[in-house]
Structure formats: C-alpha cells, structure tokens
Scaffold this motif. Structure first.
Motif: not given
Lengths: 324, 274
Positions: A287, A303, A310-311, A313-314, A317, B259-261, B263
């Motif tokens: 990333i 990414l 992003a981190v 959010e990752l 999730k 995007d994250v999804d 990935l």
C-alpha cells in the motif's frame, strides 16, 4: 566425520525457536551423510532446556553448565562449543544475532571455514553443498567447506521448525572450557529488552511492515491491522533510523529476514536492502501512494492510495471478517 | 588511542539487483557497477574518527587511525578516500579475491595487529557483497580479544569502551577493555551514537558519515600508504570454495487493486490467506 552438532539458543530460561530451524538443517545434513546429530546447550542451569531438546530426535543432548555461562557472551561460550565441536563434522546454529556473533568465533578457534546464512543444503559424493544468498539476495552461491569441522549458520525462514519426534535422547554433561583473556576483558552491563507481545518476526505467518511514510503514527496505524491478523510488526530501515519504531523490527539485508505467508508493505518504497529481507514471502501486499515505487515490482496485490485512510479501513474490515 | 579500520570496496550496493549470473553459473558478474566503499566500513571509519577527536575540532586526531584494505592496486582509491576523510595512514595488502575468505583476511589482519598494536580494531559488521558477517568475530578469536559485534553506540571510558549492541529483542550493553574488536551496525552513525572520552556529552554529530573537503583530498595524496604482500602476512588458503552461482528465483509483479474491498476479495478468494 559425518555427524552434526546443533548449538541451541537458550536465553532467559527458554529454548529459542531458532534452535528448531537449526535442528531441521541437522536432520537433512545428517541424513545426507549417513550420520546423526546431537544438540549442545550451554547455561548456568540448563536442565529443563536439555529435557525439552531431548525430544527433537538427536542422538544425544550435551549440556555445558557453569555459573560463567549464565548469560551468553561469545567470549565465554566459544571455547566450550569449539571443544565439543572437534568430535563433529559440522557445527550449526541459526543465523540469529546469537549465531552470527558466536559461530565465526568458534570457526576462528577451530581454524575452520564458516558459511553464513545458508538457505539450502544438499550432499554430492559425501560432500555437503551449502547454498547461501549474496549481494542482498540478488545472487546465490553454492559452496563447499574444506576444513575438518565445517561451521554454518542457517537462515531461520528457510528451514521449518523441527517438531518433536517421540523417543527421548540421552542427556550427557560435557566439560566447560574456561574463557581466555578475551572473557576477562568483557563485561555484560545490562540488557534493554524491547517489550513485544507480538509473535517473533521470523516466525510469524503474517507480517505487517511500515516505512518512513508512516512517521510518528507508525504504531497507531499498524497496531490495529497487526492485531486483526495476530501478526508481527516489521519496518524499513528508514522507519527505524528515524526512531518511529524499535530498531529490532528492521526487515532487510542486515536486519531480520522473513518469509511469512502474507506480508504487508505499507508506505515502503522497496529499497534493494529491504527486498532482501522479505521477497521470499508467499503473498506480498503493498500500500503506497506512489504507484511507481519499486516495491510494486515484486508485489502480488498493490493498492495505490493514501495509506492513512486505507490502513484503518483495512484493519477494521479484516477484524470484522475474522470475528465472523 | 590507536585504531585500525578494515575497509572493503563492493560493487554498488544500490544497484545490486543488476548483478548477472552467466548460464554456466561460473561467477557473479558485476560488470557495469561502480566500486563503492562497503557502507558498514564507512561507518567503521566514522566511528574510529569520532573516537579520536572531541567532536568540535575534527581536524585534530587524538591518536591515530590506520586503514587497511585487501586487493589489487586500484583499491588504493578506497584507501585514499579514507585518508582524505581523516585517517592518518593506509596499508594495502596485495592479493586477488580468489586468495581470500573470512579466515584468510582475519589471519592477515591479526598479523598486522601484531605489528601495529592498536587499542581497537573497528570493522563493518558485514560486507554487503558476500554478506557473511564474520571477519571481526574471527579476528577477535585469533587475537584472544573481546568482541563487541553489531555495535550501535560506543562510549569511550578509561581503557575501555561501553558498547550498545543491537541484538534480537533489544540492546545488550557490554563493556570491553582494550585491546578489543568492534564491528559496527547501521545506527552507529546517528548524531549521539559515538563519544570519545574528550567529547562533550551534549555534542551532536550530523547524521551519517562525514565527507572529505576538497583540500583534504589533495593533502591525502601525501599521507603514507604502504603495501604488503598477502603471503608475507599469512600462508593460509581459503576454506570456502564456491562451486557455482545461481540467480534468485524470479518474482513477477502482480496486479493493482482499486480499493480496500477489492484487496480483501483477492486475499480471500484468490490468495486464500484470510
């Protein structure tokens, strides 16, 4: 002589997992040579360690116990290791800070050849061939050692940890050889241990590594993602040099070498020296906001985005997925 | 204090991915790569210079720094550059790479130590071409001297140095009495890593190694540079023999995800690592 001696890494009352990788090497080498392997453990009180080590399929477990061996120092350990090693064809330990410090000193005492950080061993006509990375992993050399005892350190990530095999090996005491002048001129002052509740970098199945781009938010950003995976945290040299994280997290040519199932390179551009420490990882995710960063040349899933968004959010999730 | 520093030149480490292995595996071909000082050896020299000055007047050496390197005539470029940076004297040991391995180099340096009688030998922890990390430790054993390998901090005390060693799990502090061997790690060139006994503890160096000013490069030509033959120092032959070289397994670039999804979808359904 076809027998192999493993020098166990035993510290703070624990046998380190690095030892199990050296045992795997020893099994392979001893089988190839038609010999056996033994394990040597040194310490001021190494009884419990000897018992644990006796289950790893060795012919013998050798114990050197003396008050002078309470804490590891190359100067005090090398004389005993070298004396025991004279009865073996090969001496091995993992290429950890312990092995890299001790084994060359043992080789010097035995006037033996030393092959560092080997990733593969094979035998040809009764001679062991050692494969080892050079030039930051951009070349491999296959070497043989022309001395009565051969001294090698093995890359932990290239040799899976040996499992217990059942039958317990006999445990024997060996004589402790006093250190010379060198031992009298060194004093262990203190050990500043870095608190780390996470898995050891070299043993983790997932590594979350950060670079310079993370700045002072290094841990704030990486901790939640590492928590979600039960991962170890790693770093680029730039992150360590700038004090964003502890120095012993450094992954690379001169730091830790890792090969986990999943490696996250976050805000890491991908200097040659860093790649040397992680490019054997099975799956690499990068990333980075710079889509042209060299890290993407060896990345499975890249990414290109603002990692500060992003981190988290990752992490959130992944946590949700893991929580099922 | 007298310090002996061992230096090696290496093929440009920042372009190490450009080395080539011929199809017959006979060598590592570094054609086209410039010679550079091994970075850890630059740090070793910087450590030696910091230990022989007070930080403020860097032109005055308190003691002597002698540099040594092994190889053909053109390694003198590496030695001259060290002389320009501040070393007092240089020794080149005439030999070819084929005559050397870690033990041979350590034996030869041990012989030089007998003649030079330094308080410290300072080396880089590893040369980044062979990546063996061994000469300092072997040398310490041959001399029956203490070793402080992978040094990140060095503080001079009376007749000793207090060394912070970067090891697994933290920093191990050891005190080694002279004479001793140090091998240095990356962080030894941080602003507050190395202090001689005469350096003010509030003094901070610039990050990294110093560079030679132009007049010093001219003056360095007049500093002594001796040559010795390897065979005069040791008759040892290498114990390590390379039978072939191989290129590393190639690794292909994969794909970029949106995007994250996307990935997470790849990690779950393609790589199956979640």
């Amino acid at each position: 002589m076809a027998n192999v001696l493993v020098v166990a890494e035993f510290a703070e009352g624990k046998v380190k997992k690095t030892t199990h990788s050296a045992v795997t090497f020893a099994r392979t080498a001893a089988t190839a040579l038609g010999g056996s392997y033994s394990i040597l453990v040194l310490g001021s009180s190494a009884g419990s360690a000897a018992e644990e080590l006796s289950k790893l399929g060795a012919a013998k477990v050798l114990v050197a116990e003396d008050a002078s061996l309470e804490h590891y120092l190359a100067e005090t350990y090398a004389p005993t290791v070298a004396a025991v090693a004279k009865d073996f064809g090969v001496v091995v330990a993992a290429a950890s800070a312990f092995g890299k410090d001790l084994l060359p000193r043992v080789a010097g005492k035995l006037e033996a050849g030393y092959a560092a950080d080997i990733t593969e061993v094979s035998a040809s006509g009764g001679t062991l061939h050692y494969k080892r990375p050079m030039y930051a992993g951009n070349a491999f050399g296959v070497c043989v050692i022309d001395s009565a005892v051969q001294v090698v350190s093995v890359r932990q990530s290239a040799f899976a940890a040996a499992e217990a095999t059942g039958a317990a090996a006999p445990i024997e005491k060996v004589a402790v050889v006093a250190a010379g002048q060198a031992g009298a001129r060194i004093e262990r002052v203190k050990f500043d241990q870095v608190k780390n509740e996470r898995p050891e970098l070299a043993e983790a199945s997932v590594v979350v590594a950060g670079g310079r781009a993370l700045k002072e938010q290094f841990y704030d950003l990486l901790n939640p993602l590492a928590d979600a995976f039960g991962a170890a945290i790693g770093a680029s040299r730039a992150a360590c040099d700038n004090g964003y994280c502890a120095s012993d997290l450094q992954v690379g040519q001169t730091g830790k070498v890792v090969a986990p199932g999943l490696y996250f390179a976050i805000g890491i551009s991908g200097a040659i020296q860093h790649l040397a420490g992680m490019k054997s990882s099975k799956v690499i995710v990068s990333i980075n906001k710079d889509g042209d960063a060299p890290i993407f040349q060896i990345t499975d899933y890249g990414l290109v985005t603002d990692l500060f968004k992003a981190v988290p959010e990752l992490a959130e999730k992944v946590r949700a997925i893991k929580a099922g | 204090m007298k310090i002996l520093v061992a230096l090696k030149r290496v093929a440009d480490p920042d372009n190490a991915n450009k080395v080539k292995i011929p199809a017959d595996g006979s060598k590592i071909d570094t054609t086209g790569l410039e010679w550079k000082p091994n970075p850890f050896d630059d740090y070793a020299l910087e450590t030696a210079l910091r230990l022989t000055e007070d930080g403020k007047t860097t032109k005055v050496r308190k003691g002597e720094v002698v540099v040594v390197s092994f190889g053909p005539k053109d390694v003198e470029t590496t030695l001259r550059s060290a002389l320009a940076t501040g070393a007092d004297r240089a020794i080149r040991v005439e030999c070819t790479d084929e005559q050397l391995d870690g033990l041979v180099v350590a034996k030869a340096i041990a012989k030089l130590v007998e003649a030079e009688k330094p308080d410290l030998v300072v080396l880089g922890k590893q040369a980044v071409d062979g990546d063996s990390n061994q000469v300092g430790q072997i040398l310490a054993e041959l001399l029956d001297w203490p070793q402080a390998a992978f040094a990140a901090t060095v503080r001079e005390e009376a007749g000793a140095v207090l060394v912070g060693r970067e090891v697994d799990g933290g920093v191990l502090e050891v005190r080694v009495k002279f004479p001793a061997v140090l091998t240095v790690d990356l962080r030894v060139v941080a602003p507050t890593s190395v202090y001689s006994a005469s350096t003010d503890k509030a003094f901070k160096y610039n990050e990294g190694v110093r560079f030679a000013p132009l007049p010093a490069i001219m003056q360095a030509r007049k500093k002594p540079l001796d040559t010795k033959n390897l065979s005069d120092l040791t008759a040892e032959k290498p114990r390590i023999r390379y039978v072939k070289y191989e290129a590393p397994p190639a690794r292909k670039a994969g794909s970029k995800v949106a995007d994250v999804d996307a990935l997470l979808d790849k990690l779950k359904n393609e790589a199956k690592v979640i």
